[in-house]
Design an enzyme around this catalytic site. Sequence first.
Site, PDB file in Angstrom:
ATOM      1  CG  HIS A 167      -2.033  -1.047   1.098  1.00 28.76           C
ATOM      2  ND1 HIS A 167      -3.037  -1.032   0.170  1.00 28.76           N
ATOM      3  CD2 HIS A 167      -2.194  -2.179   1.841  1.00 28.76           C
ATOM      4  CE1 HIS A 167      -3.802  -2.101   0.325  1.00 28.76           C
ATOM      5  NE2 HIS A 167      -3.307  -2.822   1.334  1.00 28.76           N
ATOM      6  CG  ASP A 172       1.103  -1.210  -3.692  1.00 29.45           C
ATOM      7  OD1 ASP A 172       1.919  -1.880  -3.035  1.00 29.45           O
ATOM      8  OD2 ASP A 172      -0.005  -0.866  -3.236  1.00 29.45           O
TER       9      ASP A 172
END
Length: 568
Positions: A167, A172
Amino acid sequence: MRVQSDQLAFDELGTPLRDTTFVVFDLETTGTRPGPDGITEIGAVKVRGGEVLGEFATLVDPGMPIPPQIVALTGITGAMVHDAPPITRVLPAFLEFAAGAVLVAHNAPFDTGFLRAACHEYGYPWPKPAVVCTVRLARRVLTRQDTPSYRLSALAALFGASATPNHRALTDARATVDVLHALLERLGPLGVHSLEELLDYLPEVTPAQRSKRGLAAHLPERPGVYLFRGPSEEVLYVGTTGNLRRRVRQYFTGSESRGRIREMVALAQRVDGIECAHSLEAQVRELRLLAAHRPAYNRRSKNPHASWWITLTEEAFPRLSVIRTPRDGTLGPFRSQAAAKLAADVLAGAAGLRTCTQRISPRAPSGRPCALAELGRCGAPCAGRQSVVDYAPGALAVTELIEGRSAAPLDSALSQLDALSAARHFERAARRRDELAVLVHAVGRAHRLSSLAAIPELVAASPDSAGGWEFAVVRHGRLASAGVARRGVPPMPVVEALVAAAETVEPGPGPLRGAPAEEVGILRRWLTRPGVRLVRTARPWAEPAVGAGGWNGWLERAETAVALENAR
């Protein structure tokens, strides 16, 4: 060697995936609503052919508190973004980093939604890039037996990504790069080797739909009009394009997602193509084919030439009437009967014309009101207060407005509007303003179209993108001939040949000389584009300076006022 019928030719492959630049990105935000919520971090990786070309990463000051649950999820706190640049500084830098590339994101609608909202809020044009969503792609490539979940963490673990999603935007994005590459590897055996094929593969496509790609094989890569035909040779659908083969193929590869059109494709047995010299000819041919065939799957084919007109009745003391068939001295065209009636009411009130349908005898005494007023049964706005002779100047003023020789009715309507404003009847004034704008638009459009339709012959040239010229021969508002002179070809012999072979057009009744309003409108828009030149014209092309010609400034102010009212 046996070749499958749906295999693409080499020149149809488009941009190979190995030569396509992807910008794989991820956002962290303060919530889930683009606009009310802000961006706290952007991370992106630019890749091509499996090689990383660059990375982009920055925290962003969202200009608002970060909710505790978001802090717990991402680890990004208010203190971390306190000195970070705002989105107004980050957005242009990211758009420059991603310029010309295909955007990729996991659950792309979420991330691109925030970017589009930011562009809209801060005045940056959204570049409309091609977008690939790895969630959607994974659902097309992988089954539930392959993975129980399509979350980024699950796919990263499945493919052994070098980065573990946590996150944070850049981490990511790096994990998404590995997921993208793994998914693309699985598409190779399925025949997806180019960017165009990838974008076509993403939507759900039925085998029957894909099997009909061969119907486009015979079409040229030229501008033109295409006709889908059904089992009984009936025309199902008509369309226009700058590249016949490429556009028709899209109907069979999934980029067309409309249910109604998919139904049409399922019925189609053949596709006919009509090659055109350039896009203008294609637009006009499409319009004429819609009128001739009225195909069931074209929304525009129900009433392609439907229009309404305003005219003065042929009475001693005329009133305004709405009719379907134009004749000399009519005002229009209007796209609906309601719009025509509204404009007629505004014009009658401004010019002082009667609005009742009672027939008045021309032998009535000069100061005598109509019969219904004498009997006390008059329901018209004048309520019998005007005599029959009072209507004559109004009829003359309407005629002069239609012919472009006077704007007296418009000036009168504006005076009435000003009087309502001065009396502080603001709601009535706003309604009258909107009604007057409809009338001004109608008068202006009528003058523009009728001025072009009045010219017996006009020849114009537009530069193409390769140093040549595109030509159009226009006669009484209809396209009579079209052609091109490629770079290096002397243009005037081409013009002479086009004029000699042009369609003979006999002028018909009405302001448009029998030409369909839509066709005249298409021609006028093409003729007034930047760079278009008049080669010759049988008579000067001029539009009335009076009438609606001087009302552009007022129309802009009226539209601005309406926009401000709607924004409240």
